[in-house]
Design a protein around this motif. Structure first.
Motif, PDB file in Angstrom:
ATOM      1  N   ILE A 132       0.833  -1.209   0.000  1.00  0.00           N
ATOM      2  CA  ILE A 132       0.000   0.000   0.000  1.00  0.00           C
ATOM      3  C   ILE A 132       0.863   1.252   0.000  1.00  0.00           C
ATOM      4  O   ILE A 132       0.546   2.255  -0.618  1.00  0.00           O
ATOM      5  N   PHE A 181       0.286   0.476  -4.509  1.00  0.00           N
ATOM      6  CA  PHE A 181      -1.059   1.054  -4.488  1.00  0.00           C
ATOM      7  C   PHE A 181      -1.137   2.382  -3.784  1.00  0.00           C
ATOM      8  O   PHE A 181      -2.192   2.755  -3.296  1.00  0.00           O
ATOM      9  N   ALA A 230      -3.791   4.738  -5.258  1.00  0.00           N
ATOM     10  CA  ALA A 230      -5.142   4.253  -4.997  1.00  0.00           C
ATOM     11  C   ALA A 230      -5.517   4.482  -3.543  1.00  0.00           C
ATOM     12  O   ALA A 230      -6.648   4.851  -3.232  1.00  0.00           O
ATOM     13  N   PHE A 231      -4.549   4.300  -2.684  1.00  0.00           N
ATOM     14  CA  PHE A 231      -4.793   4.489  -1.259  1.00  0.00           C
ATOM     15  C   PHE A 231      -5.184   5.932  -0.970  1.00  0.00           C
ATOM     16  O   PHE A 231      -6.152   6.202  -0.261  1.00  0.00           O
ATOM     17  N   MET A 272      -8.540   6.726  -2.209  1.00  0.00           N
ATOM     18  CA  MET A 272      -9.543   6.150  -1.322  1.00  0.00           C
ATOM     19  C   MET A 272      -9.801   7.078  -0.156  1.00  0.00           C
ATOM     20  O   MET A 272     -10.942   7.249   0.282  1.00  0.00           O
ATOM     21  N   LEU A 279     -11.970   9.727  -1.286  1.00  0.00           N
ATOM     22  CA  LEU A 279     -13.321   9.204  -1.486  1.00  0.00           C
ATOM     23  C   LEU A 279     -14.079   9.148  -0.170  1.00  0.00           C
ATOM     24  O   LEU A 279     -15.251   9.530  -0.088  1.00  0.00           O
TER      25      LEU A 279
END
Lengths: 100, 119, 674
Positions: B54, B66, B69-70, B73, B76
């Motif tokens: 991560i 990632f 992406a982390f 997120m 988000l």
């Protein structure tokens, strides 16, 4: 090791239980729970294939899915609140005023 | 609530047959499928490796990275939280302290206070 | 002298600028746009003169593509171009001269009479000049068509200038619709020419008359004649274009708009009749003469229609009461002579008559305008009389124009009309059709003399028949000046081509013939003569001196006879209306041979019914089908929307069932369940 088919059948069972809930219940909160079940069925699949292929990506992805599910629930609860405010009920079948 | 939960049967369960049918089809398909033996991860801590992956670090088990992406997120989650607050707020109102007496508003206010306390 | 051609576009552009000026700032100008128009047309006149001199010295035509509208070369490209040769240089000179004089005359006719809406008037007049000048310069048939239409539009705007009265708007509509009817055929002709030859250029090696000639000679490839014999097809194309010509040049049976067009202001009538609208038709035939020369059938039709119109219109002119009506019918008749000339192969004669007619008809209209102003806008000749002493300048110039119109030696009309008739007679010796056309033209000469001098005598001679005629309104230099200029020209312009004199003395003084013998290879009169001889069978005819003189003498005698008849009948102090002696013929003549009634019947009885049938078909079947499709869709949509219950569970159930069906189908096809 456990063969992958078993994981898949488990996942399908969880998914179909969630779907069953959605198809037969009318309470919006139960809906949210059923959706959680379906999401977790997907997570089972991700992890199962992660093991199957020896690749860590599926595991990380399932983590992200869980986080996304949290976000989804937050928004879902908000929507249910608005639903309740407008219809005085959390029954999803009453909110049919925007169909045609 | 003195009544215990009861199983309610009836014609409203009829759509559920579709879910059962889906399960039967999927199970039939999965059970007839052939997979090679799972490769597994061998030695090394899976959990630690996930942590490394991560944060774009190399751990005991190799993986893709990632970090982006982390971070997305995280954004988000904040957005979802703010969206939930937006939805839950009484329209035009200032929150629980505006106090315009109906039961709905009080219920909303309670939720909203709880959400804000999560911050 | 290359310089002159570089300024050629400005000949047309100047009036366009004055159109914009008059339209937008005309109301703030001292003369409401008249000065802009005078300046612009004056500039055009000077430039035309320069171009004319340049053509005179260089002799070669000037072809230039100014702007390409659609630059695709296959199947054809559409261009705006300039073609300046002997013909268009001459025509530019005529048009810009008449426009200039009409603008000057309008100062007196419109401004001094205190008309309203003058910027609109001058804008229309400028646009009219612009359209006609651009039409004259057009290098191809497509561009000619565009400006042909613009000319028609301007005539509509100007005839209907006094739109608050009843008659002018109706006359404007009639002029527009009747000429449009002809233009419809012209449009098909243009499309046909483009489709056949892939070009619409008038001049040059690749021009369509040249290609047509090569096709007839079997030399050209790639000419699509749509399955017809080339000569038949070229005749069809020529006749289609001729439809537009007959509409604009007011040839039978499309002449009915022209007498009504007298509702417009008189200077406009002068412009329409002498230089712009009506001349456009004849000019177009002359422009593509190399094409018409290939088709004896088309030529015969042109000649016969021309001869018939010449006589037909002249008889109607004899009984009219209004001075402008008489002139209107004389215009139709005179353009008939031009068509007759072109039809019998007298290219030079036709253009010659176009030139002289432009001068004397503009003069006559301006003179009539002056008389109308003097008579406080009363046009009835029976209310006039005795204006000779009171309006001497008008009288003498008008007389010069009348003598020219009637064809009395040595005024302009004599030379040109004589040459027209002479050419017709030459051709008539071979072919009875042309002989009939010639005979009609010859009888027309008598009537021309009769109505012309009836008009002169009724207007200017005898005793005044009303109090207005005793004390007419006076007008200034701005109306006299154009009349004097044109009066001089109407007297002398015939001298440029005195064929009988040349024949008698042997001197080379047929300047117009010499003029047209120069120029581009495919645009000279010799080339046309060769084409006529080869394809139309117009062989060279030996014209003896006696024949030339005899023909001239006969037409002169007839004209004098007509004038004499008018003198006997009307040149008395108190003339009678002799038309009553004609009995029932008078009624027929007064009603213009019932041409209007016949055309209205055609429009109402036939066309309206066809249109009604088409409307029923459109409403019932076409719209019915469309409406049916929409009602079926509405009905089905109404049923289909019931699917959207708004209940989430139902959507989910449908999704699930769909997924199950899909999985089963894919699984069976993919062999998952073995």
């Amino acid at each position: 090791m456990v063969p992958s088919q078993y994981y898949l059948v488990l996942s399908a069972a969880v998914f179909c239980i969630g779907l069953f809930g959605i198809l037969t219940r009318r309470n919006a909160l139960v809906f949210l729970m059923s959706v959680e079940l379906m999401l977790n069925a997907a997570n089972i699949n991700l992890v199962a294939f992660s093991v199957q292929n020896g690749n860590l990506t599926g595991q990380v992805f399932s983590l992200f899915t869980i986080a996304t599910a949290a976000a989804e629930v937050a928004v879902g609860i908000g929507i249910i609140l608005v639903l309740y405010r407008n219809f005085n009920d959390v029954d999803v079948t009453t909110a049919t005023t925007m169909r045609w | 609530m003195t009544t215990r939960p009861r199983l309610k049967l009836g014609s409203h369960l009829l759509p559920g047959l579709a879910a059962v049918a889906l399960f039967v089809v999927m199970a039939a398909a999965f059970l007839s499928a052939q997979f090679p033996a799972p490769q597994g991860f061998g030695s090394g801590s899976i959990t630690a490796s996930i942590g490394y992956a991560i944060f774009d670090l190399s751990g005991p088990i190799t993986s893709e990275y990632f970090l982006v992406a982390f971070e997305i997120m995280g954004v988000l989650l904040v957005a979802a939280l703010v969206g939930a607050v937006m939805l839950a707020r009484e329209e035009g109102g200032l929150g629980p302290l505006s106090g315009s007496g109906s039961r709905d508003v009080r219920a909303d206010g309670a939720i909203e206070t709880e959400t804000e306390s999560d911050h | 002298m290359v310089g002159a051609f570089e300024f050629a576009p400005a000949i047309a552009a100047l009036p366009f600028v004055s159109f914009l000026v008059a339209l937008f700032v005309g109301r703030f100008m001292p003369k409401k746009g008249a000065l802009a128009g005078i300046t612009a047309t004056g500039g055009s006149l000077l430039l035309s003169l320069w171009v004319y001199l340049a053509v005179l010295t260089s002799g070669d035509p000037h072809v230039e593509i100014v702007h390409t509208l659609i630059g695709v070369t296959d199947p054809f490209s559409l261009e705006l171009g300039i073609l300046i040769d002997q013909l268009s240089a001459l025509m530019l000179l005529i048009v810009s001269l008449i426009s200039f004089l009409v603008f000057v005359f309008s100062l007196g006719y419109m401004n001094d009479e205190g008309e309203t809406g003058l910027p609109r008037y001058y804008a229309g007049l400028s646009l009219f000049s612009f359209s006609m000048l651009a039409f004259v310069m057009a290098s191809n048939l497509f561009m000619a068509f565009m400006f042909f239409e613009l000319v028609g539009l301007c005539s509509y705007l100007l005839i209907g200038f006094w739109f608050r009265a009843d008659a002018p708007p109706s006359a404007a509509k009639k002029a527009f619709l009747v000429t449009r009817f002809g233009d419809y055929f012209f449009l098909i002709g243009v499309v046909g020419v483009l489709g056949t030859f892939g070009t619409a250029a008038f001049a040059g090696d690749g021009s369509f008359p040249v290609l047509a000639e090569q096709a007839l000679a079997g030399e050209a490839a790639g000419i699509n004649t749509f399955g017809f014999d080339p000569q038949t097809w070229f005749t069809i194309l020529g006749l289609l274009v001729l439809g537009g010509v007959m509409g604009k040049s007011a040839q039978f049976p499309l002449h009915t708009w022209l007498p009504d067009a007298m509702e417009g202001p008189t200077p406009v009538s002068a412009l329409i009749h002498a230089a712009t609208m009506v001349a456009a038709g004849v000019y177009l035939v002359a422009r593509m003469y190399g094409f018409y020369a290939l088709s004896p059938t088309a030529l015969a039709i042109i000649a016969f229609v021309g001869g018939f119109t010449a006589l037909f219109a002249a008889t109607m002119g004899v009984v009219k009461r209004e001075i402008k009506q008489v002139l209107a019918y004389s215009t139709i008749s005179q353009y008939g002579y031009m068509m007759l000339a072109l039809g019998v192969g007298g290219y030079v004669a036709g253009v010659f008559h176009l030139t002289t007619h432009a001068m004397f008809k503009a003069l006559l209209f301006l003179g009539a305008g002056a008389v109308i102003v003097a008579m406080h806008h009363n046009e009835d000749m029976w209310k006039m009389g005795g204006l000779k002493e009171r309006l001497p300048v008008t009288y003498y110039t008008f007389l010069a124009g009348s003598l020219a119109l009637a064809g009395i030696i040595p005024f302009a009309g004599f030379w040109s009309k004589d040459e027209v008739l002479f050419e017709a007679l030459l051709r008539g010796m071979d072919n009875p059709i042309f002989l009939v056309a010639y005979a009609m033209g010859l009888i027309g000469v008598f009537f021309t003399g009769l109505y012309t001098f009836r008009m002169v005598f009724l207007t200017f001679h005898g005793e005044p028949r009303t109090t207005i005629a005793e004390d007419p309104h006076h007008f200034g230099w701005n109306m006299k000046f154009p009349m004097v200029v044109l009066g001089v020209l109407a007297t002398v312009v015939g001298l440029i081509n005195m064929t009988p004199v040349a024949e008698l003395t042997g001197a080379h003084i047929e300047f117009l013939h010499i003029w047209f013998e120069h120029g581009g290879e495919t645009l000279t009169v010799e080339h046309y003569g060769a084409l006529l001889e080869q394809w139309a069978g117009y062989g060279a005819v030996d014209a003896s001196t006696a024949l030339v003189l005899g023909s001239g003498a006969v037409s002169l005698l007839l004209a004098l006879a007509g004038a004499g008849a008018a003198h006997v009948l009307y040149n008395v102090p108190d003339p009678d209306e002799h038309t009553d002696k004609l009995g029932s013929i008078k009624t027929v003549l007064f009603n213009n041979y019932y041409q209007d009634e016949y055309q209205v019947w055609l429009a109402e009885g036939l066309t309206a019914n066809v249109a009604r049938g088409a409307d029923t078909f459109d409403q019932g079947i076409i719209d019915g089908a469309v409406n049916g499709v929409s009602s079926v869709s509405l009905f089905l949509g109404d049923r289909a929307r019931r699917l959207q219950t708004g209940v989430v569970t139902n959507y989910a159930a449908l999704l699930t069932l769909g997924l199950v069906v899909l999985l089963v189908a894919v699984g069976i096809l993919g062999g998952w369940f073995v």
